[in-house]
Design a protein around this motif. Sequence first.
Motif, short mmCIF file in Angstrom:
data_model
loop_
_atom_site.label_atom_id
_atom_site.label_comp_id
_atom_site.label_asym_id
_atom_site.label_seq_id
_atom_site.Cartn_x
_atom_site.Cartn_y
_atom_site.Cartn_z
N GLY A 175 0.80 -1.22 0.00
CA GLY A 175 0.00 0.00 0.00
C GLY A 175 0.83 1.27 0.00
O GLY A 175 0.27 2.37 -0.08
N VAL A 176 2.17 1.14 0.07
CA VAL A 176 3.04 2.33 0.04
C VAL A 176 3.16 2.84 -1.39
O VAL A 176 3.41 2.07 -2.31
N ASP A 177 2.98 4.12 -1.58
CA ASP A 177 3.11 4.76 -2.89
C ASP A 177 4.61 4.98 -3.16
O ASP A 177 5.27 5.74 -2.46
N GLY A 178 5.13 4.30 -4.19
CA GLY A 178 6.55 4.39 -4.49
C GLY A 178 7.01 5.79 -4.83
O GLY A 178 8.10 6.22 -4.44
N LEU A 179 6.17 6.55 -5.56
CA LEU A 179 6.54 7.92 -5.92
C LEU A 179 6.57 8.81 -4.69
O LEU A 179 7.46 9.67 -4.54
N GLU A 180 5.61 8.60 -3.80
CA GLU A 180 5.59 9.37 -2.56
C GLU A 180 6.80 9.04 -1.69
O GLU A 180 7.41 9.92 -1.07
N LEU A 181 7.18 7.74 -1.66
CA LEU A 181 8.35 7.34 -0.90
C LEU A 181 9.61 7.96 -1.48
O LEU A 181 10.48 8.44 -0.73
N ARG A 182 9.72 7.98 -2.80
CA ARG A 182 10.90 8.59 -3.43
C ARG A 182 10.99 10.07 -3.06
O ARG A 182 12.06 10.58 -2.72
N ALA A 183 9.86 10.77 -3.10
CA ALA A 183 9.86 12.19 -2.73
C ALA A 183 10.26 12.37 -1.27
O ALA A 183 11.00 13.29 -0.92
N ARG A 184 9.76 11.49 -0.40
CA ARG A 184 10.11 11.55 1.02
C ARG A 184 11.62 11.36 1.19
O ARG A 184 12.28 12.09 1.94
N PRO A 188 17.59 5.46 5.75
CA PRO A 188 16.56 4.42 5.67
C PRO A 188 15.68 4.36 6.91
O PRO A 188 14.46 4.18 6.81
N GLY A 189 16.30 4.48 8.09
CA GLY A 189 15.52 4.44 9.32
C GLY A 189 14.53 5.59 9.40
O GLY A 189 13.39 5.42 9.84
N MET A 190 14.96 6.78 8.98
CA MET A 190 14.07 7.93 8.98
C MET A 190 12.93 7.73 7.99
O MET A 190 11.78 8.07 8.27
N ALA A 191 13.25 7.17 6.83
CA ALA A 191 12.21 6.93 5.82
C ALA A 191 11.19 5.91 6.32
O ALA A 191 9.97 6.10 6.19
N LEU A 192 11.68 4.83 6.92
CA LEU A 192 10.77 3.79 7.41
C LEU A 192 9.96 4.28 8.60
O LEU A 192 8.77 3.95 8.74
N ALA A 193 10.59 5.07 9.47
CA ALA A 193 9.86 5.62 10.61
C ALA A 193 8.70 6.47 10.14
O ALA A 193 7.60 6.44 10.71
N GLY A 194 8.92 7.24 9.07
CA GLY A 194 7.85 8.04 8.51
C GLY A 194 6.73 7.19 7.95
O GLY A 194 5.54 7.50 8.13
N LEU A 195 7.09 6.10 7.26
CA LEU A 195 6.07 5.21 6.71
C LEU A 195 5.24 4.57 7.81
O LEU A 195 4.02 4.37 7.65
N LEU A 214 10.61 -1.39 -2.22
CA LEU A 214 10.74 -0.19 -1.41
C LEU A 214 12.19 0.03 -1.00
O LEU A 214 12.67 1.19 -0.98
N ALA A 215 12.91 -1.03 -0.67
CA ALA A 215 14.32 -0.90 -0.33
C ALA A 215 15.11 -0.35 -1.50
O ALA A 215 16.01 0.50 -1.33
#
Length: 419
Positions: free
Chosen positions: A132-141, A170-177, A370-371
């Motif tokens: 359910g994670v949006d890849g484009l949104e994750l890239r922007a994050r 990576p930890g910051m990105a995952l914490a946000g997710l 996602l990784a």
Amino acid sequence: MTDLDATPLTAAAAALPTRYPAHVGAVRLFGHEFHRDAAGVFRRLRAQHGSVAPALLDGDIPVWIALGYRDVHHVLTKPDLFDRDSSRWNAMDLVPPDWPQLWLLGGNDSVVTAGGEEHAARSAVVHDALAGVDGLELRARCERIADQLIDEFARFGEAELMSQFVLRLPGMALAGLLGIPFREVPGMVRDLATTMEHVEGSLEAHARMTGGLRRLVRERLDAPTFDLTSRMVHHPLAPTEDRLVEDLSIVLLGGGQPTAHWIGNTLRLLLSDARFATRLAGGRRSVGQAMGEVLWEDPPVEILSVRFAVRVTQLGTWRIQPGDLVMLGIAASNADPQIRPDLSAGAGGNQAHLSFGHGPHRCPFPAQELAEVIAETAIEVLLDRLPDLTLAVPADKLRWRESVWIRGLSELPVVFTPA
């Protein structure tokens, strides 16, 4: 003086002659020699024992390590012979209660230790939440996080990338997710790194991390949002609170450190290998190629967790007993001369490496995707912002982390034109 002379006799060492005679004098998967040249240790083990070898973990805990590609593949795809049920472990009584690796080898109740229908249900929860994670949104994050981190050191013309960039992003990105509160993210990222170390304080760091996740689960039960935690908590197949906490910790641990060291190992390759340095100015393809090569040559997960023998079985040239612990040598299997007789030829575009595991317990495909987004974005933004990035020390002077599980650098010092 040898390591054996310098180390007090442990309960496990005392038990080896009678309970595990094949492990008397076995190679230790810890200490200076192993961490300095793990690949060399694996080659010597293969030359002496074949595709499976007896070995010792810290504290002289007896294990088997599968070094051959076919043996690792066999263990991963035969849950009827090798499963994740740590209650089978026949050496658990030899492990000290404060052993830092206990939670990873046999002290947790996460999705990776579950089997059968329970594993299928819990895997579906994790898979669906990640999908359910949006890849484009994750890239922007990740672009925002990368810019934020680079801003902290860009003006100085030098940096230590592991601590200032690689291990944090990576930890910051995952914490946000996951929806971890912003104020808790720095502490969570520190505990995430410490948990994966075999050092004093790792058990406490893991306890703090799971405590924060427990608070998050309870908050999302009452007030769901649009984050990954909410999707897991309110999934039709969601397990109990305790198991949700364990599974969320696996998402963090399985995604954070391996992805960080995928970034670090790729940067090392890009900055030290002329094949890539000469192509960087020509486009992005070399970044993807370097990331793919790292999964073969320097996979961030050097040894992929463990399995326990269900019954007497043959593995390599050894007769494995019920309850024996088998470690899966991913780095060693990727370099198996049976499948790669000429390592100098490289792997090309071959994707048959085992760096993401295989079989029913392999890393979920959405997690792999996602990784890749996190790692690729981090590297590309860094090279965009600091195009003349250069190693501050010779590549052969870079030090590797002292971990049996993770293949990653302790430090990555660089210099560049201040920006």
